[in-house]
Write a protein that holds these residues in place. Structure first.
Motif, PDB file in Angstrom:
ATOM      1  N   TYR A  18       0.363  -5.573  23.273  1.00  0.00           N
ATOM      2  CA  TYR A  18       1.704  -5.688  23.856  1.00  0.00           C
ATOM      3  C   TYR A  18       2.616  -6.518  22.956  1.00  0.00           C
ATOM      4  CZ  TYR A  18       5.422  -6.231  27.276  1.00  0.00           C
ATOM      5  OH  TYR A  18       6.631  -6.197  27.911  1.00  0.00           O
ATOM      6  N   VAL A  19       2.094  -7.600  22.372  1.00  0.00           N
ATOM      7  CA  VAL A  19       2.890  -8.402  21.437  1.00  0.00           C
ATOM      8  C   VAL A  19       3.307  -7.520  20.264  1.00  0.00           C
ATOM      9  CG1 VAL A  19       2.879 -10.367  19.843  1.00  0.00           C
ATOM     10  CG2 VAL A  19       1.831 -10.600  22.116  1.00  0.00           C
ATOM     11  N   SER A  20       2.383  -6.725  19.744  1.00  0.00           N
ATOM     12  CA  SER A  20       2.700  -5.814  18.650  1.00  0.00           C
ATOM     13  C   SER A  20       3.780  -4.813  19.055  1.00  0.00           C
ATOM     14  CB  SER A  20       1.440  -5.072  18.208  1.00  0.00           C
ATOM     15  OG  SER A  20       1.757  -4.146  17.191  1.00  0.00           O
ATOM     16  N   GLN A  21       3.689  -4.282  20.265  1.00  0.00           N
ATOM     17  CA  GLN A  21       4.685  -3.323  20.745  1.00  0.00           C
ATOM     18  C   GLN A  21       6.063  -3.974  20.871  1.00  0.00           C
ATOM     19  OE1 GLN A  21       2.704  -2.077  24.330  1.00  0.00           O
ATOM     20  NE2 GLN A  21       1.807  -0.282  23.329  1.00  0.00           N
ATOM     21  N   LEU A  22       6.098  -5.218  21.319  1.00  0.00           N
ATOM     22  CA  LEU A  22       7.373  -5.941  21.403  1.00  0.00           C
ATOM     23  C   LEU A  22       7.958  -6.139  20.007  1.00  0.00           C
ATOM     24  CD1 LEU A  22       6.540  -8.672  24.066  1.00  0.00           C
ATOM     25  CD2 LEU A  22       8.121  -6.748  24.348  1.00  0.00           C
ATOM     26  N   ILE A  52      -0.782 -17.758  24.492  1.00  0.00           N
ATOM     27  CA  ILE A  52       0.016 -17.548  25.699  1.00  0.00           C
ATOM     28  C   ILE A  52      -0.887 -17.337  26.917  1.00  0.00           C
ATOM     29  CG2 ILE A  52       1.603 -15.920  26.811  1.00  0.00           C
ATOM     30  CD1 ILE A  52       3.018 -15.691  24.083  1.00  0.00           C
ATOM     31  N   ARG A  53      -1.987 -16.628  26.722  1.00  0.00           N
ATOM     32  CA  ARG A  53      -2.930 -16.409  27.835  1.00  0.00           C
ATOM     33  C   ARG A  53      -3.511 -17.726  28.349  1.00  0.00           C
ATOM     34  NH1 ARG A  53      -4.570 -11.894  24.794  1.00  0.00           N
ATOM     35  NH2 ARG A  53      -6.364 -13.046  24.002  1.00  0.00           N
ATOM     36  N   THR A  54      -3.704 -18.704  27.473  1.00  0.00           N
ATOM     37  CA  THR A  54      -4.258 -19.989  27.923  1.00  0.00           C
ATOM     38  C   THR A  54      -3.314 -20.709  28.870  1.00  0.00           C
ATOM     39  OG1 THR A  54      -3.383 -21.282  26.064  1.00  0.00           O
ATOM     40  CG2 THR A  54      -5.587 -20.299  25.791  1.00  0.00           C
ATOM     41  N   GLN A  67      15.036 -19.261  26.404  1.00  0.00           N
ATOM     42  CA  GLN A  67      14.880 -17.815  26.601  1.00  0.00           C
ATOM     43  C   GLN A  67      16.054 -17.026  26.044  1.00  0.00           C
ATOM     44  OE1 GLN A  67      13.803 -16.629  30.569  1.00  0.00           O
ATOM     45  NE2 GLN A  67      12.301 -18.260  30.761  1.00  0.00           N
ATOM     46  N   ASP A  68      17.258 -17.589  26.123  1.00  0.00           N
ATOM     47  CA  ASP A  68      18.418 -16.832  25.638  1.00  0.00           C
ATOM     48  C   ASP A  68      18.428 -16.682  24.116  1.00  0.00           C
ATOM     49  OD1 ASP A  68      19.131 -19.437  25.001  1.00  0.00           O
ATOM     50  OD2 ASP A  68      21.029 -19.383  26.090  1.00  0.00           O
ATOM     51  N   PHE A  69      17.547 -17.401  23.415  1.00  0.00           N
ATOM     52  CA  PHE A  69      17.413 -17.220  21.968  1.00  0.00           C
ATOM     53  C   PHE A  69      17.151 -15.754  21.632  1.00  0.00           C
ATOM     54  CE2 PHE A  69      14.668 -16.585  18.329  1.00  0.00           C
ATOM     55  CZ  PHE A  69      15.323 -17.279  17.325  1.00  0.00           C
ATOM     56  N   PHE A  70      16.361 -15.094  22.471  1.00  0.00           N
ATOM     57  CA  PHE A  70      15.971 -13.713  22.192  1.00  0.00           C
ATOM     58  C   PHE A  70      17.125 -12.726  22.328  1.00  0.00           C
ATOM     59  CE2 PHE A  70      11.998 -15.767  23.517  1.00  0.00           C
ATOM     60  CZ  PHE A  70      11.208 -15.474  22.421  1.00  0.00           C
ATOM     61  N   PHE A  71      18.234 -13.161  22.917  1.00  0.00           N
ATOM     62  CA  PHE A  71      19.335 -12.239  23.168  1.00  0.00           C
ATOM     63  C   PHE A  71      20.612 -12.640  22.449  1.00  0.00           C
ATOM     64  CE2 PHE A  71      16.416 -12.299  26.774  1.00  0.00           C
ATOM     65  CZ  PHE A  71      15.905 -11.030  26.617  1.00  0.00           C
ATOM     66  N   ALA A  72      20.500 -13.590  21.516  1.00  0.00           N
ATOM     67  CA  ALA A  72      21.626 -13.961  20.665  1.00  0.00           C
ATOM     68  C   ALA A  72      21.580 -13.063  19.436  1.00  0.00           C
ATOM     69  CB  ALA A  72      21.532 -15.428  20.262  1.00  0.00           C
ATOM     70  N   THR A  73      22.731 -12.750  18.891  1.00  0.00           N
ATOM     71  CA  THR A  73      22.772 -11.877  17.719  1.00  0.00           C
ATOM     72  C   THR A  73      23.220 -12.660  16.496  1.00  0.00           C
ATOM     73  OG1 THR A  73      25.017 -11.188  18.295  1.00  0.00           O
ATOM     74  CG2 THR A  73      23.221  -9.767  19.017  1.00  0.00           C
ATOM     75  N   GLN A  83       8.013 -13.397  33.096  1.00  0.00           N
ATOM     76  CA  GLN A  83       6.862 -14.234  32.767  1.00  0.00           C
ATOM     77  C   GLN A  83       6.557 -14.184  31.267  1.00  0.00           C
ATOM     78  OE1 GLN A  83       3.021 -12.997  34.268  1.00  0.00           O
ATOM     79  NE2 GLN A  83       2.245 -15.099  34.238  1.00  0.00           N
ATOM     80  N   VAL A  84       6.578 -13.014  30.683  1.00  0.00           N
ATOM     81  CA  VAL A  84       6.311 -12.868  29.254  1.00  0.00           C
ATOM     82  C   VAL A  84       7.424 -13.524  28.442  1.00  0.00           C
ATOM     83  CG1 VAL A  84       6.136 -11.203  27.346  1.00  0.00           C
ATOM     84  CG2 VAL A  84       4.860 -10.820  29.475  1.00  0.00           C
ATOM     85  N   LEU A  85       8.663 -13.299  28.828  1.00  0.00           N
ATOM     86  CA  LEU A  85       9.800 -13.905  28.145  1.00  0.00           C
ATOM     87  C   LEU A  85       9.688 -15.431  28.173  1.00  0.00           C
ATOM     88  CD1 LEU A  85      12.493 -13.428  26.709  1.00  0.00           C
ATOM     89  CD2 LEU A  85      13.573 -13.487  28.960  1.00  0.00           C
ATOM     90  N   SER A  86       9.384 -15.965  29.332  1.00  0.00           N
ATOM     91  CA  SER A  86       9.230 -17.409  29.484  1.00  0.00           C
ATOM     92  C   SER A  86       8.082 -17.940  28.634  1.00  0.00           C
ATOM     93  CB  SER A  86       9.002 -17.734  30.959  1.00  0.00           C
ATOM     94  OG  SER A  86       8.784 -19.109  31.133  1.00  0.00           O
ATOM     95  N   ALA A  87       6.966 -17.223  28.621  1.00  0.00           N
ATOM     96  CA  ALA A  87       5.795 -17.649  27.854  1.00  0.00           C
ATOM     97  C   ALA A  87       6.084 -17.617  26.352  1.00  0.00           C
ATOM     98  CB  ALA A  87       4.595 -16.770  28.187  1.00  0.00           C
ATOM     99  N   LEU A  88       6.756 -16.581  25.880  1.00  0.00           N
ATOM    100  CA  LEU A  88       7.098 -16.506  24.459  1.00  0.00           C
ATOM    101  C   LEU A  88       8.056 -17.630  24.069  1.00  0.00           C
ATOM    102  CD1 LEU A  88       7.503 -12.647  24.023  1.00  0.00           C
ATOM    103  CD2 LEU A  88       5.812 -14.083  22.868  1.00  0.00           C
TER     104      LEU A  88
END
Length: 147
Positions: free
Chosen positions: A50-54, A39-41, A78-84, A65-70
């Motif tokens: 931070y990835v571990s903390q998430l 992601i840094r590249t 991006q909405d994948f992360f908020f679907a249940t 920015q982090v959400l978009s990068a992940l």
């Protein structure tokens, strides 16, 4: 048991669960270090810690920015992360909620709602109480201007 092995509950850890599902679905064992480095590249400053903390739920509201990068790294929207997930294993996307947020005219309000995702029930109630108080105060202020 893996420290990232858990199930979603009502405490707002949907992001955490979905991120860990992506790690598990990678087909090989991804490390936090490897994901952070990739992601840094692409210009997003993120650490392995931070990835571990998430993943562990210690951090719940990543920046846009982090959400978009992940999302880009794992090739998901991006909405994948908020679907249940349903108990049957299917995914329930919040299409109506996503459409509502997308229809908002101000980026500040969109950002505010994005930050609210992942808050505990207690903190959501607190946020609601503050919003009601602020709304009432503005309404009273507007009423006194009209008199």
């Amino acid at each position: 048991m893996d420290i990232y092995d858990f199930r979603a509950n009502d405490c707002g850890d949907t992001f955490q669960v979905r991120l860990n599902e992506l790690f598990a679905a990678a087909g090989r064992r991804l490390t936090n270090r490897e994901v952070a480095a990739a992601i840094r590249t692409h210009g997003c400053q993120i650490s392995e810690v931070y990835v571990s903390q998430l993943r562990a739920g210690a951090r719940r509201n990543p920046s846009e920015q982090v959400l978009s990068a992940l999302a880009a790294y794992f090739e998901v929207p991006q909405d994948f992360f908020f679907a249940t997930r349903w108990s049957s294993g299917g995914v329930q996307a919040h299409d109506h909620d996503a459409a509502l947020v997308d229809s908002l005219s101000t980026s500040r309000l969109k950002r505010f709602l994005t930050l609210a995702v992942g808050l505990s029930g207690r903190n959501l109630r607190l946020l609601e109480t503050v919003a009601v108080e602020l709304s009432d105060a503005e309404r009273r202020r507007d009423e006194t201007r009209c008199d």
